[in-house]
Scaffold this active site. Structure first.
Site, short mmCIF file in Angstrom:
data_model
loop_
_atom_site.label_atom_id
_atom_site.label_comp_id
_atom_site.label_asym_id
_atom_site.label_seq_id
_atom_site.Cartn_x
_atom_site.Cartn_y
_atom_site.Cartn_z
N HIS A 201 0.83 -1.21 0.00
CA HIS A 201 0.00 0.00 0.00
C HIS A 201 0.87 1.26 0.00
O HIS A 201 0.60 2.22 -0.73
CB HIS A 201 -0.89 -0.04 1.23
CG HIS A 201 -1.86 1.06 1.28
ND1 HIS A 201 -3.02 1.04 0.52
CD2 HIS A 201 -1.85 2.24 1.92
CE1 HIS A 201 -3.66 2.16 0.73
NE2 HIS A 201 -2.98 2.90 1.57
N GLU A 426 2.04 -13.67 -16.53
CA GLU A 426 2.28 -13.57 -15.09
C GLU A 426 2.84 -14.87 -14.55
O GLU A 426 3.34 -14.93 -13.44
CB GLU A 426 0.96 -13.26 -14.36
CG GLU A 426 0.38 -11.91 -14.71
CD GLU A 426 -1.13 -11.91 -14.60
OE1 GLU A 426 -1.65 -11.25 -13.71
OE2 GLU A 426 -1.79 -12.57 -15.43
N ASP A 450 2.97 -10.10 -10.47
CA ASP A 450 2.69 -11.53 -10.29
C ASP A 450 3.82 -12.38 -10.85
O ASP A 450 4.16 -13.41 -10.28
CB ASP A 450 1.37 -11.91 -10.97
CG ASP A 450 0.21 -11.75 -10.00
OD1 ASP A 450 0.40 -12.05 -8.81
OD2 ASP A 450 -0.88 -11.33 -10.43
N CYS A 497 3.18 -4.11 -17.92
CA CYS A 497 2.19 -3.28 -17.23
C CYS A 497 2.27 -3.43 -15.72
O CYS A 497 1.38 -3.02 -15.02
CB CYS A 497 0.78 -3.58 -17.72
SG CYS A 497 0.21 -5.22 -17.30
#
Lengths: 564, 89
Positions: A201, A426, A450, A497
């Site tokens: 976060h 991923e 990922d 991305c």
């Protein structure tokens, strides 16, 4: 490395230490440390004698009142509407009659005020978690509220972001959503946390605000209030014992840099004109309101429509939401990612069974195996929105693992008239078969967050393993190189991305590996554009070679820093 | 006991902003009002924690009840709130 500890009101350069962590948001800053008070420690439980319980109840009730008032005051000062709403809701929860009734019952049973509050907050936290989905995310609010009220009951300072009255470098163990909501951009120069990783976060918020940040820096625990430090958000370094003059110079340089970047614009290209599309990661049309220039959307996450739903959104509702994005596009390209759900990102209407190991379970495209129909409706809606808006979206599936999955997905999409079909890479298995995937598909987009979790077998949220999640890990770069090379051979685009695309130095490495587009949240774009503009394609290739040959991420970063 | 059954109109359901507006309005009523989903257990409408835990989303049917003087006026006011999209205000 020197072990001198500099404390107190230090203003002259002494012996300097360099603390290493993970640079997750670029930029430089310097200033005095201000530490965030951690959560209060609960004393050992004790039984309050019956005669003292009335007084204990008054203490508990006062603590809840003070907490509610403090949160309400923070809400009034919050700069952003979203932060204000979180804090207002927290203030209301602290004053909730259901919470105070339970605290009262607990005190009546002989608990101390602090323990009564802790137990009541834990109870309500579980109740919200049990609802699942969006509501479960409010459970963290109960932790924040509980910590504040417990501190108030114990007569300790309330935890939270400090307010020393001058600009500071915020040092914390980690930051909660409520903490970050109250950050004053005029006061906080940089963030340094002991825990956290590249996708935590703190990292995401820092990038969104353009604040330099270093996470996973365990030695930051020894930093003391008032110490002058310099923070390098690219190298992931915190240097102590910085003098006032040097700090002022660093701040001037950073301000000049910010100003220069804000003024930058135009398409992405290297110094010798090799084009690299700079694209946006978005969650809804609202994310397209920023002032940063991009050449389109590289990742349109469609989960937002599905969050907090008991039933799947209908076709018409989806068509309207996709159309809103297509019509608001900043450029000519938009890449839609179909629903990326799973038991790690629970969506109530899917009613997926709990899994022991959700990251390795039914998620992404795999959901179609057990809940067929959801993907069909979504593809119908994307195709309908494309027709009505006149935009030709590219569409990709998340968590593609095998060629057979890619083929099946491409068939589903093309049957609806979608012409550009791709896959997220991923899973290492997909990267290793990039050539074969591109025989079936039109493009690939590498999700580095990922891909690093699966390549290094390290949970994305695991604070202790942040070094393994570093996108500069040479093994991860090797897999990206495989995909990019396959793209070059097939003459098809291969983009990145993940958050790695927003690291200005790494962006140059990715371009050197052969990546054709970089997609990131809006604030990352100017620094990446600038970094690419400062290097020729050959220099990017050279940087890619040395990054691939490095033994560890720190060496890779240093070798590249030197050439700039 | 007087009751009102109403469908949640707010786009994000009965949480975040709508839950806050609703529980604050419930707290202002002179009569305690309860809210339930279907045949579920009624919970105090002035408790944001209890209201959040209902997990009521857009389109969920909820029932309000209250007893005592002013019950009908309180129920009408709160039912009216729930039947509006409070996110849009």
């Amino acid at each position: 490395m020197h072990e001198t500890t500099v404390t107190g009101e230090n203003t002259s350069p002494g012996e300097s230490r360099t603390l290493r962590g993970l640079g997750v948001s670029p930029g430089g800053a310097a200033g005095p440390v201000c530490r965030m008070a951690g959560p209060p420690r609960l004393p050992d439980p004790a039984t309050v004698p019956p005669d003292d319980r009335a007084a204990e109840l008054r203490t508990a009730e006062r603590a809840l009142r003070e907490t509610s008032a403090a949160l309400s005051a923070l809400a009034a000062k919050a700069a952003e509407p979203s932060a204000r709403e979180i804090l207002e809701a927290q203030s209301l929860i602290a004053a909730d009659p259901g919470l105070s009734d339970m605290v009262g019952d607990n005190v009546g049973a002989g608990m101390t005020a602090a323990h009564a509050i802790a137990a009541a907050c834990a109870h309500h936290r579980e109740a919200l978690l049990a609802v699942g989905g969006y509501i479960a995310e409010r459970a963290a609010d109960l932790d924040d509220i509980g910590n504040r009220a417990i501190a108030a009951a114990l007569g300790l300072p309330m935890p939270g972001v400090p307010d020393p009255g001058h600009p500071f470098v915020l040092v914390a163990e980690d930051l909660s959503p409520a903490d970050t909501a109250t950050l004053d951009p005029a006061m906080v120069l940089a963030l340094v946390t002991e825990k956290g990783g590249p996708t935590s976060h703190t990292a995401i918020l820092a990038r969104a605000r353009g604040l330099p940040a270093v996470v996973a820096c365990p030695d930051a625990a020894a930093l003391e209030d008032g110490e002058m430090v310099a923070v390098d958000g690219v190298l992931g370094e915190v240097r102590t014992a910085v003098g006032e003059d040097e700090a002022a110079a660093i701040r001037r340089r950073a301000a000049g840099e910010r100003e220069r970047l804000q003024a930058s614009g135009g398409p992405g290209r290297t110094a010798d004109g090799h084009p690299v599309k700079l694209l946006l990661n978005i969650g809804s049309a609202a994310d397209l309101e920023s002032g940063f220039s991009a050449e389109g959307v590289g990742l349109f996450r469609t989960e937002f429509l599905f969050l907090d739903r008991r039933e799947a959104p209908g076709l018409d509702e989806q068509v309207a939401a996709y159309e809103a994005v297509f019509r608001a596009l900043p450029g000519d390209r938009v890449i839609v990612r179909t629903l990326d759900a799973g038991t790690d990102k629970p969506l109530p209407f899917l009613t997926l069974p709990d899994e022991i190991n959700p990251a390795l379970g039914i998620r992404g495209l795999r959901v179609d195996r057990v809940r067929p129909g959801v993907l069909d409706t979504q593809l119908d809606a994307i195709a309908a929105a494309a027709r009505s808006s006149g935009v030709r979206p590219w569409v990709m599936a998340p968590m593609v693992t095998t060629v057979a999955e890619a083929t099946a997905f491409a068939r589903m999409a093309r049957a609806r008239g979608i012409t550009d079909v791709g896959a997220m890479v991923e899973v290492p298995a997909a990267a290793l078969r990039a050539d074969r995937l591109l025989a079936e598909l039109d493009f690939l987009s590498i999700g580095t967050n990922d891909l690093s979790q699966y390549t290094c077998a390290a949970d994305r949220q695991h604070g202790e393993l942040a070094d393994l999640l570093d996108p500069w890990q040479p093994a991860l770069l090797r897999l990206i190189a495989e995909c990019a090379a396959a793209g070059e051979r097939a003459g098809k685009p291969v983009g990145v991305c993940g958050e790695a695309a927003a690291d200005p130095l790494l962006a140059a490495v990715l371009v050197g590996l052969g990546v054709t587009s970089l997609s990131m949240s809006a604030p990352g774009i100017p620094a990446v554009r600038e970094s690419l503009a400062g290097r020729t394609l050959e220099e990017c290739r050279e940087a890619a070679r040395s990054a691939l040959e490095a033994d560890d991420p720190a060496e890779a970063r240093r070798s590249l820093r030197g050439d700039h | 006991m007087p009751e009102r059954t109403v469908v949640i109109a707010s786009r994000t359901g009965l949480h975040a902003r709508p839950a806050k507006i609703f529980t604050e309005a419930a707290a202002r009523q002179t009569t305690p009002v309860r809210i339930r989903v279907g045949d579920g257990k009624p919970v105090p409408a002035n408790s944001i924690l209890a209201v959040l835990a209902l997990g009521a989303t857009h389109g969920t049917q909820v029932t309000l009840d209250a007893d005592g003087p002013g019950a009908d006026a309180a129920l009408d006011a709160l039912a009216e709130l729930l039947s509006r999209d409070l996110d849009a205000d």
